[in-house]
Scaffold this motif. Structure first.
Motif, PDB file in Angstrom:
ATOM      1  N   GLU A  95       0.880  -1.179   0.000  1.00 41.75           N
ATOM      2  CA  GLU A  95       0.000   0.000   0.000  1.00 41.75           C
ATOM      3  C   GLU A  95       0.919   1.232   0.000  1.00 41.75           C
ATOM      4  N   TRP A  96       0.593   2.256  -0.758  1.00 43.68           N
ATOM      5  CA  TRP A  96       1.490   3.413  -0.855  1.00 43.68           C
ATOM      6  C   TRP A  96       0.869   4.704  -0.338  1.00 43.68           C
ATOM      7  N   ALA A  97      -0.457   4.817  -0.493  1.00 46.15           N
ATOM      8  CA  ALA A  97      -1.111   6.103  -0.235  1.00 46.15           C
ATOM      9  C   ALA A  97      -0.891   6.584   1.203  1.00 46.15           C
ATOM     10  N   TYR A  98      -0.703   5.655   2.135  1.00 44.11           N
ATOM     11  CA  TYR A  98      -0.550   6.028   3.543  1.00 44.11           C
ATOM     12  C   TYR A  98       0.658   6.934   3.779  1.00 44.11           C
ATOM     13  N   ARG A  99       1.639   6.846   2.870  1.00 43.05           N
ATOM     14  CA  ARG A  99       2.876   7.627   3.080  1.00 43.05           C
ATOM     15  C   ARG A  99       2.615   9.128   3.126  1.00 43.05           C
ATOM     16  N   GLU A 100       1.489   9.548   2.550  1.00 43.54           N
ATOM     17  CA  GLU A 100       1.145  10.975   2.598  1.00 43.54           C
ATOM     18  C   GLU A 100       0.879  11.439   4.017  1.00 43.54           C
ATOM     19  N   LYS A 101       0.612  10.469   4.887  1.00 40.03           N
ATOM     20  CA  LYS A 101       0.345  10.821   6.293  1.00 40.03           C
ATOM     21  C   LYS A 101       1.633  11.030   7.080  1.00 40.03           C
ATOM     22  N   ILE A 102       2.773  10.723   6.447  1.00 44.46           N
ATOM     23  CA  ILE A 102       4.045  10.765   7.185  1.00 44.46           C
ATOM     24  C   ILE A 102       4.967  11.854   6.650  1.00 44.46           C
ATOM     25  N   GLY A 103       5.479  12.676   7.560  1.00 50.36           N
ATOM     26  CA  GLY A 103       6.548  13.612   7.214  1.00 50.36           C
ATOM     27  C   GLY A 103       7.836  13.006   7.742  1.00 50.36           C
ATOM     28  N   TYR A 104       8.806  12.815   6.847  1.00 51.55           N
ATOM     29  CA  TYR A 104      10.034  12.112   7.243  1.00 51.55           C
ATOM     30  C   TYR A 104      11.236  13.018   7.054  1.00 51.55           C
ATOM     31  N   MET A 105      12.000  13.145   8.104  1.00 47.23           N
ATOM     32  CA  MET A 105      13.254  13.902   8.017  1.00 47.23           C
ATOM     33  C   MET A 105      14.396  12.899   8.157  1.00 47.23           C
ATOM     34  N   PRO A 106      15.078  12.584   7.059  1.00 42.57           N
ATOM     35  CA  PRO A 106      16.149  11.580   7.136  1.00 42.57           C
ATOM     36  C   PRO A 106      17.396  12.144   7.817  1.00 42.57           C
ATOM     37  N   GLN A 107      18.266  11.225   8.220  1.00 36.31           N
ATOM     38  CA  GLN A 107      19.527  11.661   8.856  1.00 36.31           C
ATOM     39  C   GLN A 107      20.345  12.497   7.867  1.00 36.31           C
ATOM     40  N   ILE A 108      20.446  12.011   6.644  1.00 34.76           N
ATOM     41  CA  ILE A 108      21.123  12.780   5.591  1.00 34.76           C
ATOM     42  C   ILE A 108      20.166  12.842   4.395  1.00 34.76           C
ATOM     43  N   LYS A 115      18.108  21.935   7.309  1.00 35.02           N
ATOM     44  CA  LYS A 115      16.969  22.863   7.362  1.00 35.02           C
ATOM     45  C   LYS A 115      15.989  22.561   6.233  1.00 35.02           C
ATOM     46  N   VAL A 116      16.531  22.270   5.037  1.00 37.10           N
ATOM     47  CA  VAL A 116      15.665  21.925   3.899  1.00 37.10           C
ATOM     48  C   VAL A 116      14.875  20.654   4.236  1.00 37.10           C
ATOM     49  N   SER A 117      15.576  19.653   4.787  1.00 34.99           N
ATOM     50  CA  SER A 117      14.907  18.385   5.126  1.00 34.99           C
ATOM     51  C   SER A 117      13.821  18.606   6.173  1.00 34.99           C
ATOM     52  N   ALA A 118      14.115  19.457   7.166  1.00 35.83           N
ATOM     53  CA  ALA A 118      13.134  19.714   8.229  1.00 35.83           C
ATOM     54  C   ALA A 118      11.915  20.421   7.641  1.00 35.83           C
ATOM     55  N   ALA A 119      12.169  21.443   6.827  1.00 37.59           N
ATOM     56  CA  ALA A 119      11.052  22.208   6.246  1.00 37.59           C
ATOM     57  C   ALA A 119      10.175  21.308   5.382  1.00 37.59           C
ATOM     58  N   PRO A 141       1.558  16.707   7.840  1.00 37.24           N
ATOM     59  CA  PRO A 141       1.167  15.305   8.033  1.00 37.24           C
ATOM     60  C   PRO A 141       0.877  15.002   9.512  1.00 37.24           C
ATOM     61  N   PRO A 142      -0.030  14.037   9.771  1.00 39.08           N
ATOM     62  CA  PRO A 142      -0.322  13.709  11.173  1.00 39.08           C
ATOM     63  C   PRO A 142       0.801  12.947  11.878  1.00 39.08           C
ATOM     64  N   ILE A 143       1.707  12.338  11.068  1.00 40.16           N
ATOM     65  CA  ILE A 143       2.814  11.564  11.658  1.00 40.16           C
ATOM     66  C   ILE A 143       4.137  12.199  11.220  1.00 40.16           C
ATOM     67  N   LEU A 144       5.030  12.411  12.192  1.00 41.05           N
ATOM     68  CA  LEU A 144       6.355  12.950  11.864  1.00 41.05           C
ATOM     69  C   LEU A 144       7.415  11.962  12.341  1.00 41.05           C
ATOM     70  N   ILE A 145       8.306  11.589  11.429  1.00 41.13           N
ATOM     71  CA  ILE A 145       9.408  10.692  11.809  1.00 41.13           C
ATOM     72  C   ILE A 145      10.704  11.456  11.550  1.00 41.13           C
ATOM     73  N   LEU A 146      11.420  11.725  12.619  1.00 45.37           N
ATOM     74  CA  LEU A 146      12.579  12.617  12.525  1.00 45.37           C
ATOM     75  C   LEU A 146      13.829  11.866  12.990  1.00 45.37           C
ATOM     76  N   VAL A 177       4.730  11.869  16.918  1.00 48.34           N
ATOM     77  CA  VAL A 177       6.104  12.207  16.550  1.00 48.34           C
ATOM     78  C   VAL A 177       7.033  11.072  17.006  1.00 48.34           C
ATOM     79  N   ILE A 178       7.892  10.637  16.098  1.00 46.63           N
ATOM     80  CA  ILE A 178       8.907   9.632  16.456  1.00 46.63           C
ATOM     81  C   ILE A 178      10.267  10.273  16.186  1.00 46.63           C
ATOM     82  N   ILE A 179      11.127  10.280  17.215  1.00 45.80           N
ATOM     83  CA  ILE A 179      12.432  10.928  17.043  1.00 45.80           C
ATOM     84  C   ILE A 179      13.537   9.950  17.440  1.00 45.80           C
TER      85      ILE A 179
END
Ligand SMILES: Nc1ncnc2c1ncn2[C@@H]1O[C@H](COP(=O)(O)OP(=O)(O)OP(=O)(O)O)[C@@H](O)[C@H]1O
Length: 243
Positions: free
Chosen positions: A68-81, A135-139, A146-151, A180-182
């Motif tokens: 399933e792919w559509a759920y990813r719209e619910k997630i904001g992801y900030m990668p390490q790099i 900063k770009v990744s965070a923004a 999104p309702p879910i943030l993974i940082l 939020v998951i950090i």
């Protein structure tokens, strides 16, 4: 909100996640902690659908995410790099991602403004400092509200003023009811930002409870010290009971 049910991930014979069962709820912020190689990134990538579990299931709002792919719209992801097309400018990257997402709701451009990224819209990605890239990744992680943030290590490489801007933003979003998951190795940041601890060790879930309870159980006031108690085989817990 996110339900992880007996998730197992093997790379060949190596078990990176060992039958992990975990519920993550809206309105809470989770510190995902563990030594290097304990499975934190594998767990995050499994939630993002970038790693397919060997067995088990993950549901978001009671719907399985597998195939399933559509759920990813619910997630904001900030990668390490953050990896971006290196020849594009910051402005082009934002435009490209907005076009791909075709988001119809309001955009959250607060971090673009607070980090003053618009002034740098003409700079190409390959010329950016590590902190500006962060900063770009965070923004981007917050942009589509999104309702879910993974940082993943969100404050690494940021200057002190930017760290406070980002921490205020994370707290604000958590207080508005987001999940939020950090992951971070900076315990003082996690102490400020998170309500719950998920502690992994060699792919096993060792602790999953509120930080308030952990501090009470260990008699420690700081998260770093409380986690040290937890990983030194509950030495502090024994000391507390016997004192
Ligand atoms: N694609 C892969 N192929 C083989 N082994 C992998 C793969 N991805 C991860 N692993 C292994 O799985 C284990 C968990 O890795 P993971 O990156 O999830 O750890 P981590 O807790 O995020 O570590 P760190 O704190 O260093 O970022 C490690 O032993 C790693 O070598």
């Amino acid at each position: 909100m996110i339900s992880i049910g007996k998730v197992n991930k093997k790379f060949g014979k190596f078990t990176a996640l060992n039958d992990l069962t975990l519920e993550l709820e809206l309105g809470k912020s989770y510190a995902l902690v563990g030594p290097n190689g304990s499975g934190k990134t594998t767990l995050i990538k499994t939630i993002l659908g970038l790693v397919i579990p060997t067995s088990g299931d993950i549901t978001i709002q009671d719907k399985s995410i597998l195939k399933e792919w559509a759920y990813r719209e619910k997630i904001g992801y900030m990668p390490q790099i953050g990896r971006y097309p290196e020849n594009m400018t910051i402005g082009q990257v934002f435009e490209m991602i907005k076009n791909i997402r075709k988001h119809t709701g309001a955009l959250d451009e607060e971090l673009i403004q607070s980090f003053e990224l618009e002034k740098m819209y003409g700079k190409r990605m390959h010329t950016l400092s590590g902190g500006t890239r962060q900063k770009v990744s965070a923004a981007l992680a917050f942009l589509f509200n999104p309702p879910i943030l993974i940082l993943d290590e969100p404050t690494a490489g940021l200057d002190p003023v930017s760290v406070e801007i980002l921490k205020d933003k994370i707290l604000k979003e958590k207080e508005s009811g987001k999940l939020v998951i950090i992951t971070s190795h900076i315990m003082s940041d996690l102490d400020d930002l998170t309500t719950d601890l998920v502690y992994l060790f060699e792919g096993d879930l060792i602790y999953n409870d509120s930080i308030k309870n952990l501090k009470k159980e260990t008699g420690e006031t700081k998260l770093g010290k409380a986690i040290s108690c937890l990983i030194t085989q509950n030495k502090c817990l024994t000391e507390l009971i016997t004192s």
